[in-house]
Every structure is written in C-alpha cells, then in structure tokens.
Scaffold this motif. Structure first.
Motif, PDB file in Angstrom:
ATOM      1  N   GLU A  55       0.529  -1.078   0.087  1.00 51.24           N
ATOM      2  CA  GLU A  55      -0.092   0.328   0.116  1.00 51.24           C
ATOM      3  C   GLU A  55       0.844   1.585   0.548  1.00 51.24           C
ATOM      4  O   GLU A  55       0.402   2.280  -0.177  1.00 51.24           O
ATOM      5  CB  GLU A  55      -0.968  -0.037   0.939  1.00 51.24           C
ATOM      6  N   THR A  56       2.509   1.031   0.299  1.00 48.75           N
ATOM      7  CA  THR A  56       3.127   2.002   0.432  1.00 48.75           C
ATOM      8  C   THR A  56       3.172   2.625  -1.702  1.00 48.75           C
ATOM      9  O   THR A  56       3.479   1.695  -2.206  1.00 48.75           O
ATOM     10  CB  THR A  56       4.296   1.565   1.205  1.00 48.75           C
ATOM     11  N   LEU A  57       2.751   4.282  -1.740  1.00 48.16           N
ATOM     12  CA  LEU A  57       3.313   4.997  -2.816  1.00 48.16           C
ATOM     13  C   LEU A  57       5.079   5.264  -3.248  1.00 48.16           C
ATOM     14  O   LEU A  57       5.363   6.088  -1.757  1.00 48.16           O
ATOM     15  CB  LEU A  57       2.344   5.679  -2.949  1.00 48.16           C
ATOM     16  N   LEU A  58       5.615   4.869  -3.676  1.00 46.29           N
ATOM     17  CA  LEU A  58       7.451   5.892  -3.500  1.00 46.29           C
ATOM     18  C   LEU A  58       7.701   6.595  -4.670  1.00 46.29           C
ATOM     19  O   LEU A  58       6.561   5.763  -6.458  1.00 46.29           O
ATOM     20  CB  LEU A  58       7.709   4.797  -3.707  1.00 46.29           C
ATOM     21  N   THR A  59       8.354   7.297  -5.541  1.00 42.65           N
ATOM     22  CA  THR A  59       8.369   8.081  -6.802  1.00 42.65           C
ATOM     23  C   THR A  59       9.835   7.578  -6.885  1.00 42.65           C
ATOM     24  O   THR A  59      10.936   7.237  -6.081  1.00 42.65           O
ATOM     25  CB  THR A  59       8.246   9.360  -6.434  1.00 42.65           C
ATOM     26  N   VAL A  83       9.073   8.445 -12.505  1.00 40.21           N
ATOM     27  CA  VAL A  83       7.920   6.693 -11.947  1.00 40.21           C
ATOM     28  C   VAL A  83       7.694   7.423 -10.690  1.00 40.21           C
ATOM     29  O   VAL A  83       8.565   7.529  -9.850  1.00 40.21           O
ATOM     30  CB  VAL A  83       8.586   5.558 -12.488  1.00 40.21           C
ATOM     31  N   VAL A  84       6.005   8.046 -10.738  1.00 43.71           N
ATOM     32  CA  VAL A  84       5.115   8.265  -9.436  1.00 43.71           C
ATOM     33  C   VAL A  84       4.370   6.678  -9.125  1.00 43.71           C
ATOM     34  O   VAL A  84       3.893   5.682 -10.019  1.00 43.71           O
ATOM     35  CB  VAL A  84       4.412   8.738  -9.527  1.00 43.71           C
ATOM     36  N   ASN A  85       4.021   6.565  -8.037  1.00 42.05           N
ATOM     37  CA  ASN A  85       2.703   5.639  -7.217  1.00 42.05           C
ATOM     38  C   ASN A  85       3.027   4.415  -8.051  1.00 42.05           C
ATOM     39  O   ASN A  85       2.442   3.416  -8.240  1.00 42.05           O
ATOM     40  CB  ASN A  85       1.477   6.185  -7.927  1.00 42.05           C
ATOM     41  N   ILE A  86       4.518   4.137  -7.445  1.00 42.83           N
ATOM     42  CA  ILE A  86       4.830   3.068  -7.798  1.00 42.83           C
ATOM     43  C   ILE A  86       4.746   1.867  -6.504  1.00 42.83           C
ATOM     44  O   ILE A  86       4.975   1.943  -5.725  1.00 42.83           O
ATOM     45  CB  ILE A  86       6.901   2.574  -7.845  1.00 42.83           C
ATOM     46  N   TYR A 114      24.329  10.897 -12.908  1.00 37.23           N
ATOM     47  CA  TYR A 114      23.529  10.399 -13.233  1.00 37.23           C
ATOM     48  C   TYR A 114      23.049  10.200 -11.602  1.00 37.23           C
ATOM     49  O   TYR A 114      23.507   9.186 -11.651  1.00 37.23           O
ATOM     50  CB  TYR A 114      23.614   9.441 -14.228  1.00 37.23           C
ATOM     51  N   VAL A 115      21.993  10.538 -11.600  1.00 37.28           N
ATOM     52  CA  VAL A 115      21.961  10.517  -9.643  1.00 37.28           C
ATOM     53  C   VAL A 115      20.296   9.749  -9.603  1.00 37.28           C
ATOM     54  O   VAL A 115      19.073  10.160 -10.461  1.00 37.28           O
ATOM     55  CB  VAL A 115      21.758  11.289  -8.905  1.00 37.28           C
ATOM     56  N   PHE A 116      20.120   8.874  -9.225  1.00 39.72           N
ATOM     57  CA  PHE A 116      18.855   8.117  -8.997  1.00 39.72           C
ATOM     58  C   PHE A 116      18.237   8.214  -7.477  1.00 39.72           C
ATOM     59  O   PHE A 116      18.750   7.601  -6.906  1.00 39.72           O
ATOM     60  CB  PHE A 116      18.987   6.724  -9.379  1.00 39.72           C
ATOM     61  N   LEU A 117      16.897   8.830  -7.569  1.00 46.67           N
ATOM     62  CA  LEU A 117      16.275   9.018  -6.016  1.00 46.67           C
ATOM     63  C   LEU A 117      15.089   8.438  -6.064  1.00 46.67           C
ATOM     64  O   LEU A 117      14.462   8.633  -6.811  1.00 46.67           O
ATOM     65  CB  LEU A 117      16.555  10.645  -5.877  1.00 46.67           C
ATOM     66  N   LEU A 118      15.012   7.691  -4.523  1.00 41.68           N
ATOM     67  CA  LEU A 118      13.283   6.944  -4.569  1.00 41.68           C
ATOM     68  C   LEU A 118      12.923   7.792  -3.375  1.00 41.68           C
ATOM     69  O   LEU A 118      13.183   7.953  -2.026  1.00 41.68           O
ATOM     70  CB  LEU A 118      14.047   5.570  -3.730  1.00 41.68           C
ATOM     71  N   TYR A 119      11.920   7.909  -2.779  1.00 44.54           N
ATOM     72  CA  TYR A 119      10.951   9.112  -2.046  1.00 44.54           C
ATOM     73  C   TYR A 119       9.776   8.140  -1.686  1.00 44.54           C
ATOM     74  O   TYR A 119       9.268   7.308  -2.380  1.00 44.54           O
ATOM     75  CB  TYR A 119      10.678  10.062  -3.291  1.00 44.54           C
ATOM     76  N   ARG A 120       9.588   8.489  -0.405  1.00 43.28           N
ATOM     77  CA  ARG A 120       8.505   7.559  -0.194  1.00 43.28           C
ATOM     78  C   ARG A 120       6.857   8.888  -0.181  1.00 43.28           C
ATOM     79  O   ARG A 120       7.272   9.945   0.104  1.00 43.28           O
ATOM     80  CB  ARG A 120       8.660   7.072   1.712  1.00 43.28           C
ATOM     81  N   GLN A 121       5.715   8.458  -0.668  1.00 41.01           N
ATOM     82  CA  GLN A 121       5.049   9.117  -0.935  1.00 41.01           C
ATOM     83  C   GLN A 121       4.389   9.753  -0.031  1.00 41.01           C
ATOM     84  O   GLN A 121       3.599   8.881   0.753  1.00 41.01           O
ATOM     85  CB  GLN A 121       4.058   8.933  -1.963  1.00 41.01           C
ATOM     86  N   SER A 122       3.890  10.402   0.270  1.00 40.10           N
ATOM     87  CA  SER A 122       2.646  10.730   0.984  1.00 40.10           C
ATOM     88  C   SER A 122       1.102  10.650   0.793  1.00 40.10           C
ATOM     89  O   SER A 122      -0.079   9.837   1.674  1.00 40.10           O
ATOM     90  CB  SER A 122       2.689  12.138   2.232  1.00 40.10           C
ATOM     91  N   ARG A 123       1.512  10.472  -0.522  1.00 39.63           N
ATOM     92  CA  ARG A 123      -0.183  10.852  -0.811  1.00 39.63           C
ATOM     93  C   ARG A 123       0.130  10.315  -3.262  1.00 39.63           C
ATOM     94  O   ARG A 123       1.036   9.951  -2.575  1.00 39.63           O
ATOM     95  CB  ARG A 123      -1.215  12.238  -0.861  1.00 39.63           C
ATOM     96  N   LYS A 124      -0.963   9.872  -2.999  1.00 42.05           N
ATOM     97  CA  LYS A 124      -0.746   9.610  -4.701  1.00 42.05           C
ATOM     98  C   LYS A 124      -0.625  10.870  -5.505  1.00 42.05           C
ATOM     99  O   LYS A 124      -0.873  12.020  -5.254  1.00 42.05           O
ATOM    100  CB  LYS A 124      -2.271   8.857  -5.827  1.00 42.05           C
ATOM    101  N   ILE A 125      -0.090  10.661  -6.499  1.00 43.45           N
ATOM    102  CA  ILE A 125       1.156  11.720  -6.990  1.00 43.45           C
ATOM    103  C   ILE A 125      -0.340  12.446  -8.384  1.00 43.45           C
ATOM    104  O   ILE A 125      -0.364  11.150  -8.918  1.00 43.45           O
ATOM    105  CB  ILE A 125       2.404  12.340  -7.738  1.00 43.45           C
ATOM    106  N   LYS A 150       6.569  20.327  -4.137  1.00 45.14           N
ATOM    107  CA  LYS A 150       5.117  20.219  -4.471  1.00 45.14           C
ATOM    108  C   LYS A 150       4.218  18.942  -4.641  1.00 45.14           C
ATOM    109  O   LYS A 150       2.987  19.046  -3.863  1.00 45.14           O
ATOM    110  CB  LYS A 150       5.299  20.272  -6.025  1.00 45.14           C
ATOM    111  N   ASN A 151       5.169  18.430  -3.903  1.00 43.44           N
ATOM    112  CA  ASN A 151       4.191  16.533  -4.122  1.00 43.44           C
ATOM    113  C   ASN A 151       3.958  16.312  -2.589  1.00 43.44           C
ATOM    114  O   ASN A 151       4.106  15.030  -2.079  1.00 43.44           O
ATOM    115  CB  ASN A 151       4.916  15.350  -4.654  1.00 43.44           C
ATOM    116  N   ARG A 152       5.104  17.160  -1.336  1.00 43.96           N
ATOM    117  CA  ARG A 152       5.093  16.749  -0.439  1.00 43.96           C
ATOM    118  C   ARG A 152       6.108  14.785  -0.223  1.00 43.96           C
ATOM    119  O   ARG A 152       5.512  14.212   0.644  1.00 43.96           O
ATOM    120  CB  ARG A 152       3.755  16.131   0.746  1.00 43.96           C
ATOM    121  N   LEU A 153       6.594  14.528  -0.875  1.00 39.43           N
ATOM    122  CA  LEU A 153       7.505  13.934  -0.642  1.00 39.43           C
ATOM    123  C   LEU A 153       8.732  13.945   0.688  1.00 39.43           C
ATOM    124  O   LEU A 153       9.478  12.782   0.653  1.00 39.43           O
ATOM    125  CB  LEU A 153       8.238  13.567  -2.097  1.00 39.43           C
ATOM    126  N   GLY A 154       9.207  14.829   0.652  1.00 42.06           N
ATOM    127  CA  GLY A 154      10.435  14.609   1.573  1.00 42.06           C
ATOM    128  C   GLY A 154      11.972  14.262   1.363  1.00 42.06           C
ATOM    129  O   GLY A 154      11.636  14.602   0.212  1.00 42.06           O
TER     130      GLY A 154
END
Length: 179
Positions: A55-59, A83-86, A114-125, A150-154
């Motif tokens: 149920e966790t969504l990631l970007t 890629v969002v809403n993973i 070339y930087v790869f970043l993974l974020y935990r989403q607080s809501r669906k984007i 903007k997307n409150r990812l932290g």
C-alpha cells in the motif's frame, strides 16, 4: 554518495538503490559507465522499508545535475526518468511521468553524475501526460527538490549514482529527439 550533496540533495539518503543495466552492469556509488552502456532502461530494485507493504507508494527519479557541465550547470537538473505511484517495490507497476532517456553528456564536458532517487509518497501523485523519450520539453531545469516539495515527498529514502562522459553513442541518442 557525498558527491550529490548539496547539488541534488541536502543529505545522503540512508538506503541504497540497486541499479542494473543490461550486460550485468551495476551502478555503484559513482562508478563510471558509458552512454552506450546505459542507453536502455535499467532494472531498479530496493528493499522496502521494514513495516511497509504494497500500500506504500513511492517515486523514482533520475537526474543529471551537471548540464551542460559540472563547472557550468546552467540547466541543472535534467530529468532522465520519473516514475510515480509505485506500489511497494515494483517500479514497473508505477506510472511513468517521464520515459527513460540514457546519458548524453556533450563532447568535452567531462564526467556528469546521473543520480537515482527514491522517495516515499504521502499521497498519490496526479498522473499527467508523460514526457515521451523523444521530447526534451519538461526535462531541462528540472529540480528534484522542487518536485519533492510540490508533491510533499520529503527527503529521498534511497539513492545511487554513476558518472558518464561523452562517447560515440551520444549523437545517435540526440538524433532521437524531436522536440
């Protein structure tokens, strides 16, 4: 990983993304790969944080902060992939905001990160029309920080990066752009 602070992120993320390109080529905290080696979309994996399920969504973002060069990053950052809403740990099940485009550092501009970043989403984007791989519009002057705010990812929860400089594949890649 300190090489991406403060240009891309404010502090080194705790987690490590595993990035594998075809030919069994791993991204390993700043190792050097060629544009030819990274022309195709990689497989990205990670260990989901303990206690989190599907149920966790990631970007997942991939950016180049060194455009046109590290000494003159006028176009910082260039968005190479988004890629969002993973759900959970499967990026192929997420929504592609920007299709993958491999490295294309200009001639005589040295190594680019070339930087790869993974974020935990607080809501669906919101799922807008994707930026297809042949389009530059929407990729230049991207900011992972601004996108996260903007997307409150932290802050990102995981990262990894490689470096690349110009090779003979870059002009071939650049001919693919139509806009």
């Amino acid at each position: 990983m300190e090489d991406i602070v403060p240009d891309v992120v404010d502090s080194v993320p705790k987690g490590m993304l595993q990035v594998l390109y075809p030919g069994n080529l791993f991204v390993e905290q700043g190792n050097e790969l060629t544009p030819t080696q990274v022309k195709d979309e990689p497989r990205v994996t990670w260990v989901s944080p303990e206690g989190e399920g599907s149920e966790t969504l990631l970007t997942l973002l991939m950016v180049d902060p060194d455009a046109p060069s590290r000494e003159d990053p006028e176009f910082r950052e260039i968005l190479h992939w988004a890629v969002v809403n993973i759900p959970g740990d499967d990026p192929r099940a997420g929504y592609i905001l920007a299709e993958y485009v491999g490295s294309g550092p200009p001639l005589n501009t040295g190594l680019h990160r070339y930087v790869f970043l993974l974020y935990r989403q607080s809501r669906k984007i919101e799922e807008t029309l994707p930026i297809i791989k042949t389009i530059r519009k929407g990729r230049l002057n991207f900011s992972a920080r601004d996108f996260a705010a903007k997307n409150r990812l932290g802050s990102p929860i995981a990262a990894n990066y490689y470096q690349a400089k110009y090779d003979d594949y870059v002009p071939i890649r650049n001919k693919q752009f139509t806009g």
